[in-house]
Design an enzyme around this catalytic site. Sequence first.
Site, PDB file in Angstrom:
ATOM      1  N   LYS A  14       0.661  -0.659  -0.323  1.00  0.00           N
ATOM      2  CA  LYS A  14      -0.024  -0.352   0.204  1.00  0.00           C
ATOM      3  C   LYS A  14       0.968   1.248   0.143  1.00  0.00           C
ATOM      4  CE  LYS A  14      -2.396  -1.250   3.881  1.00  0.00           C
ATOM      5  NZ  LYS A  14      -1.485  -2.338   4.658  1.00  0.00           N
ATOM      6  N   ARG A  89     -10.043   0.540   9.430  1.00  0.00           N
ATOM      7  CA  ARG A  89      -9.212  -0.578   9.509  1.00  0.00           C
ATOM      8  C   ARG A  89      -9.845  -1.577  10.195  1.00  0.00           C
ATOM      9  NH1 ARG A  89      -2.856   0.348   9.210  1.00  0.00           N
ATOM     10  NH2 ARG A  89      -1.906  -1.944   8.959  1.00  0.00           N
ATOM     11  N   ARG A 128      11.728  -6.614   4.627  1.00  0.00           N
ATOM     12  CA  ARG A 128      11.012  -5.030   5.481  1.00  0.00           C
ATOM     13  C   ARG A 128      12.045  -4.794   6.401  1.00  0.00           C
ATOM     14  NH1 ARG A 128       5.386  -2.437   4.828  1.00  0.00           N
ATOM     15  NH2 ARG A 128       5.474  -3.353   6.481  1.00  0.00           N
ATOM     16  N   ARG A 134      11.943  -1.353  11.838  1.00  0.00           N
ATOM     17  CA  ARG A 134      10.345  -1.982  12.131  1.00  0.00           C
ATOM     18  C   ARG A 134      10.436  -2.754  13.007  1.00  0.00           C
ATOM     19  NH1 ARG A 134       5.766  -0.193   8.687  1.00  0.00           N
ATOM     20  NH2 ARG A 134       4.319  -1.166  10.024  1.00  0.00           N
ATOM     21  N   ARG A 146      -1.137  -9.043  13.331  1.00  0.00           N
ATOM     22  CA  ARG A 146      -1.244  -8.072  12.585  1.00  0.00           C
ATOM     23  C   ARG A 146      -2.347  -9.037  11.627  1.00  0.00           C
ATOM     24  NH1 ARG A 146       4.485  -5.949  10.499  1.00  0.00           N
ATOM     25  NH2 ARG A 146       3.047  -4.615   9.865  1.00  0.00           N
TER      26      ARG A 146
HETATM   27  P1  AMP Z   1       1.278   0.063   8.839  1.00  0.00           P
HETATM   28  O1  AMP Z   1       2.396   1.265   8.906  1.00  0.00           O
HETATM   29  O2  AMP Z   1      -0.088   0.729   7.890  1.00  0.00           O
HETATM   30  O3  AMP Z   1       1.403  -1.394   8.951  1.00  0.00           O
HETATM   31  O4  AMP Z   1       0.896   0.372  10.404  1.00  0.00           O
HETATM   32  C1  AMP Z   1       1.298  -0.375  11.616  1.00  0.00           C
HETATM   33  C2  AMP Z   1       0.801  -0.430  12.661  1.00  0.00           C
HETATM   34  O5  AMP Z   1       0.456   0.944  13.480  1.00  0.00           O
HETATM   35  C3  AMP Z   1      -0.143  -1.229  12.499  1.00  0.00           C
HETATM   36  O6  AMP Z   1       0.177  -2.415  13.002  1.00  0.00           O
HETATM   37  C4  AMP Z   1      -1.395  -0.756  13.893  1.00  0.00           C
HETATM   38  O7  AMP Z   1      -0.789  -0.801  15.411  1.00  0.00           O
HETATM   39  C5  AMP Z   1      -1.000   1.128  13.646  1.00  0.00           C
HETATM   40  N1  AMP Z   1      -1.937   1.252  12.628  1.00  0.00           N
HETATM   41  C6  AMP Z   1      -1.892   1.523  11.616  1.00  0.00           C
HETATM   42  N2  AMP Z   1      -3.507   2.661  11.094  1.00  0.00           N
HETATM   43  C7  AMP Z   1      -3.902   2.142  11.777  1.00  0.00           C
HETATM   44  C8  AMP Z   1      -5.680   2.344  11.839  1.00  0.00           C
HETATM   45  N3  AMP Z   1      -6.209   2.759  11.271  1.00  0.00           N
HETATM   46  N4  AMP Z   1      -6.152   1.831  12.805  1.00  0.00           N
HETATM   47  C9  AMP Z   1      -5.340   0.798  14.423  1.00  0.00           C
HETATM   48  N5  AMP Z   1      -4.211   0.941  13.918  1.00  0.00           N
HETATM   49  C10 AMP Z   1      -3.274   1.497  13.015  1.00  0.00           C
END
Ligand code: AMP
Length: 191
Positions: A14, A89, A128, A134, A146
């Site tokens: 994404k 989400r 990654r 990360r 996740r």
């Molecule tokens: P991402 O970078 O999108 O993979 O997000 C990393 C982490 O941030 C996720 O595993 C969640 O813990 C948190 N996170 C990101 N976006 C959301 C969201 N829309 N709702 C809740 N937690 C989020």
Amino acid sequence: MINLVLFGKPGAGKGTQANFLKEKYDLKHISTGDVFRFNIKNGTELGTLAKSFIDKGELVPDQVTIDMLNAEVEKNPEAKGFIFDGFPRTNAQAEALDCLMEGKNMMIHATIALEANDEILIERLLERGKISGRSDDQDESKIRNRFEEYNEKTAPLIEFYKSQGKFHSVDGIGSIEEITGRLSKVIEALQ
Ligand code: AMP
């Protein structure tokens, strides 16, 4: 104006695709994960709170995430449109996003999912994690958590957007350019 949601499991690509699409269509890219990581890096209160969930591979609570997303949209009144990456989400987030859009006389035009199977995604995330550092990408049990969060809380949004006639999906396996091409086809068919 065009507002898109990029949808898909962790590692689906994404963020990578949003970076190309934002240039191509002159859109503001909002990644909730990036905003959380920025806050963690800067030691804000929001960052400390978010970190406690992110480190376990859990979703950050809805209200915190929704308030943050609203603030990010408010910061960009001149935007020609948005790409929402990693948001919504949950059902509550999707409803809050519709509400926010309605209040601004805007709408979500499409939700486009990037599809890939779990084993490929796990491999990509572990790779990654080596580069990005990360911690949520470096531990397979966190990655699996996740995915569980995704299956339980995020996957139901497919029906939410299908019922609005806005759900599209593209194959997320291939070169970056190929996948940008598939996404562009969907976007251009909207206009
Ligand atoms: P991402 O970078 O999108 O993979 O997000 C990393 C982490 O941030 C996720 O595993 C969640 O813990 C948190 N996170 C990101 N976006 C959301 C969201 N829309 N709702 C809740 N937690 C989020």
